[in-house]
Design a protein around this motif. Structure first.
Motif, PDB file in Angstrom:
ATOM      1  N   LEU A 197       0.767  -1.556   0.228  1.00 34.97           N
ATOM      2  CA  LEU A 197       0.140   0.192  -0.141  1.00 34.97           C
ATOM      3  C   LEU A 197       1.184   1.159   0.029  1.00 34.97           C
ATOM      4  N   PHE A 198       1.820   0.993   0.422  1.00 35.80           N
ATOM      5  CA  PHE A 198       2.500   2.558   0.771  1.00 35.80           C
ATOM      6  C   PHE A 198       4.349   1.706  -0.011  1.00 35.80           C
TER       7      PHE A 198
ATOM      8  N   GLU B  35      -0.444   6.398  -3.348  1.00 39.86           N
ATOM      9  CA  GLU B  35      -1.032   7.269  -2.399  1.00 39.86           C
ATOM     10  C   GLU B  35      -2.593   7.018  -2.427  1.00 39.86           C
ATOM     11  N   ASP B  36      -3.220   8.108  -1.387  1.00 41.10           N
ATOM     12  CA  ASP B  36      -4.473   7.648  -1.469  1.00 41.10           C
ATOM     13  C   ASP B  36      -4.960   8.692  -1.078  1.00 41.10           C
ATOM     14  N   HIS B  37      -6.218   9.081  -1.004  1.00 43.24           N
ATOM     15  CA  HIS B  37      -7.399  10.228  -0.214  1.00 43.24           C
ATOM     16  C   HIS B  37      -6.370  11.068   0.418  1.00 43.24           C
ATOM     17  N   THR B  38      -5.323  10.667   1.432  1.00 44.76           N
ATOM     18  CA  THR B  38      -4.503  11.255   2.058  1.00 44.76           C
ATOM     19  C   THR B  38      -4.045  13.083   1.531  1.00 44.76           C
ATOM     20  N   LEU B  39      -3.241  12.343   0.638  1.00 50.36           N
ATOM     21  CA  LEU B  39      -2.381  13.715   0.045  1.00 50.36           C
ATOM     22  C   LEU B  39      -3.530  14.408  -1.139  1.00 50.36           C
TER      23      LEU B  39
ATOM     24  N   ASN C 101      -6.342  14.606  -1.724  1.00 52.80           N
ATOM     25  CA  ASN C 101      -7.680  15.226  -1.357  1.00 52.80           C
ATOM     26  C   ASN C 101      -7.005  16.582  -1.114  1.00 52.80           C
ATOM     27  N   MET C 102      -6.391  16.863  -0.446  1.00 50.60           N
ATOM     28  CA  MET C 102      -5.587  17.904  -0.300  1.00 50.60           C
ATOM     29  C   MET C 102      -4.521  18.777  -0.925  1.00 50.60           C
TER      30      MET C 102
END
Lengths: 340, 133
Positions: B9-10, B38-42, B44-45
Motif C-alpha cells: 500500500l505504501f 498514494e491515497d485520499h490523504t494526499l 484530496n489535499m
C-alpha cells in the motif's frame, strides 16, 4: 466585498430536518464573481487558530480553525495510520505449555503498546532483512506457574494456590543488544501499560519466548497505530431565528444536551453550542422547526486524539504534521525530477 | 487468501515510478498525473489546494480502484502556467501552510504545559505509566 455576516453565513454547513446543505466550501477563485479567494500565506496565518482545550498524558482535545476539511482529514488519517511506532513483530516461542496456543499468544503480544521512541530505531527495508541492533529490539518473556508453598490448606483461590497464574504485559523484560545500551540508557523500552492480561496459566505451565520488535506504521497493521483513536467534529452553531414562547422554554432546553441552552434569565440564550451533539431533536417538533436554524462551522475542527502510549499526544500531532509534510516534499521532488 | 501484502500500500515496487504525467493532446494546458502508492490523504489535499490557484481551471482526482493504491489527478490551467507548475505551486503552498500549523500548535502546547506547571507547582507530568521521550 460581502459583509462580515455574509462571510460568516458562507462558512456554515446548514443542517435541515432531512437534508444537509452547503457541505462544500465555496471560497475558491471564480466561484464568487468580483471576489478574490486565491490562497495567501499571510491571510492563512492570520486566520489560523489553534486552541488546546484539554491536555493530559494520554489524550488531547484541541481546536483547529481556518484549515480546509481535506487538511484536517489528512491529519486525522496520518495520525491513525502513518505515524511510525514500534511493536512486537516476531515471537520465537521456545517453550509454551500453557492453554493459550502459540499463534494466539503471538497475536496478543503484537497488540501490546510499547513505550519505545520510534525515532531511535530504523525501519527495516524489507521483511527479510537481517535483524540488527539498529532495527530490532528484543524482549524476553519467561513466566512459570509454580505451586505456592505458603498456601494454606484447603485454599481454593487459584491466585493464592499458585504463583504467576496470570501472564501480564509487565512481565516482558528488555534485553539490550549491541549499542542499545547507550541509545536506550535514558529511557529503557518497556510496555506502555503493565496490566494487560496475555495468558492465564495453572500447574507447572511455562512460557519462554523471545520477542523481536520492529518499527512500522498503522497502514501495515493496526498494532503499529499510535492512537486508541483520533477523530474530529465540526463546531455546531444554533441560530435562534424567532422568540420562543415562555411556556415552551423548558421543552426547548430539553431538546438539547444539558448546558447548551440557558433559560434562567427568562430569555432563551445559547450558552455553549460546543456541548451540542447535534441530534436535531428540535427539528422534530413543529413548534420549534422555524424558530431555529442548526448548522456547523465548516472550517472549525474539534480534534480528539487518544494516544495508546507510544507518544505523548502533543508530540503525536507534531509528528503527524511532519509525516504529512514529508509526503508532500517527496511528491514535489518526484515532480522536479520529471520536469528536469 | 488472495490478499496482497499490506506493505504494497505504501512501498513502491521495483521499477515502479512514483508519478507519471500524461499531457492531454486534445485539450490545451491539460495533464493527467498518475501517482502510485498514494491515497485520499494526499490527493484530496492537493486537489483542494489546486482549486485555490487563480490560473487553474480544472482540478480533480480519482482513485480508479479501491484495492489498488493509485491516484489519478487531472489538471487544466488557463495557459499562464503549465499543469505541472501548478501542482508544484500547490505542493509548496501546502508545505508552507503545514509549517504554520505546526508552529502554532507547538506554541499552544508550550503555553498549555507552562500554565499547567504553574498550576501544579512544577509537579511534573501527571499520570501515565511512562515518561515519554
Amino acid at each position: 466585498m460581502p459583509s462580515t455576516s455574509e462571510m460568516e453565513a458562507r462558512k456554515l454547513v446548514k443542517l435541515g430536518r432531512e437534508k444537509v446543505h452547503d457541505i462544500s466550501a465555496t471560497d475558491f477563485p471564480g466561484h464568487h464573481p468580483g471576489e478574490s479567494h486565491h490562497w495567501d500565506l499571510e491571510q492563512f496565518k492570520a486566520k489560523l487558530q489553534v486552541h488546546i482545550n484539554s491536555l493530559s498524558s494520554s489524550a488531547i482535545e484541541f481546536d483547529l480553525v481556518g484549515v480546509d476539511a481535506s487538511v484536517a482529514n489528512a491529519l486525522r488519517r496520518i495520525v491513525i495510520a502513518e505515524v511510525p511506532t514500534v511493536a512486537i513483530e516476531t515471537v520465537y516461542i521456545w517453550n509454551n505449555t500453557s492453554i493459550v496456543q502459540d499463534e494466539v499468544l503471538a497475536q496478543r503480544l503484537g497488540l501490546v503498546p510499547l513505550a519505545v521512541d520510534p525515532r531511535k530505531l530504523h525501519k527495516k527495508a524489507s521483511n527479510d532483512e537481517e535483524p540488527t541492533d539498529l532495527n530490532t529490539i528484543v524482549f524476553d518473556l519467561v513466566v512459570e506457574c509454580e505451586k505456592n508453598k505458603e498456601a494454606k490448606k484447603g485454599e481454593t483461590d487459584p491466585s493464592k494456590l499458585w504463583n504467576n497464574t496470570e501472564v501480564l504485559s509487565s512481565m516482558i523484560t528488555f534485553t539490550p543488544k549491541g549499542s542499545q545500551d547507550q541509545t536506550f540508557s535514558s529511557n529503557p523500552p518497556r510496555p506502555a501499560v503493565g496490566g494487560i492480561l496475555l495468558a492465564k496459566m495453572r500447574g507447572s505451565q511455562k512460557i519462554v519466548a523471545e520477542l523481536h520488535c520492529n518499527k512500522g506504521t498503522g497502514k501495515e497493521h493496526a498494532k503499529w497505530s499510535p492512537v486508541a483513536t483520533a477523530s474530529y467534529r465540526l463546531l455546531p452553531t444554533i441560530d435562534l431565528r424567532g422568540p420562543i414562547p415562555l411556556p415552551l422554554h423548558s421543552k426547548f432546553q430539553s431538546c438539547f444536551p444539558p448546558g447548551v441552552i440557558d433559560i434562567s434569565t427568562g430569555h432563551v440564550v445559547v450558552a455553549d453550542p460546543r456541548k451540542d451533539t447535534v441530534s436535531r431533536e428540535v427539528l422534530r417538533h413543529p413548534e420549534f422547526e422555524d424558530l431555529v436554524s442548526l448548522g456547523r462551522v465548516r472550517d472549525h475542527f474539534i480534534f480528539s486524539v487518544e494516544s495508546a502510549g507510544q507518544y505523548f499526544p502533543e508530540q503525536l500531532i507534531v509528528e503527524a504534521v511532519g509525516v504529512l509534510s514529508s509526503k508532500l516534499y517527496a511528491l514535489k521532488l518526484s515532480l522536479n525530477d520529471l520536469v528536469l | 487468501m488472495n490478499a496482497p501484502p499490506r506493505y504494497e500500500l505504501f512501498a513502491l515496487a521495483d521499477g515502479e515510478p512514483k508519478l507519471t504525467v500524461d499531457e492531454d493532446t486534445k485539450i490545451p494546458n491539460a495533464a493527467t498525473i498518475t501517482v502510485n502508492k498514494e491515497d485520499h490523504t494526499l490527493a484530496n489535499m492537493l486537489r483542494a489546494q489546486l482549486l485555490l490557484l487563480d490560473y487553474v481551471t480544472f482540478a480533480g482526482y480519482r482513485i480508479p480502484h479501491p484495492l489498488e493504491p493509485r491516484v489519478v489527478i487531472k489538471i487544466q490551467t488557463d495557459g499562464s502556467c503549465t499543469p505541472i507548475q501548478a501542482v508544484q505551486a500547490a505542493c509548496d503552498e501546502l508545505i508552507r501552510a503545514l509549517v504554520v500549523v505546526k508552529n502554532q500548535f507547538s506554541n499552544e502546547v508550550n503555553r498549555a504545559t507552562l500554565m499547567r506547571e504553574a498550576d501544579q507547582g512544577m509537579d511534573g507530568v501527571e499520570g501515565g505509566g511512562y515518561n515519554g521521550f
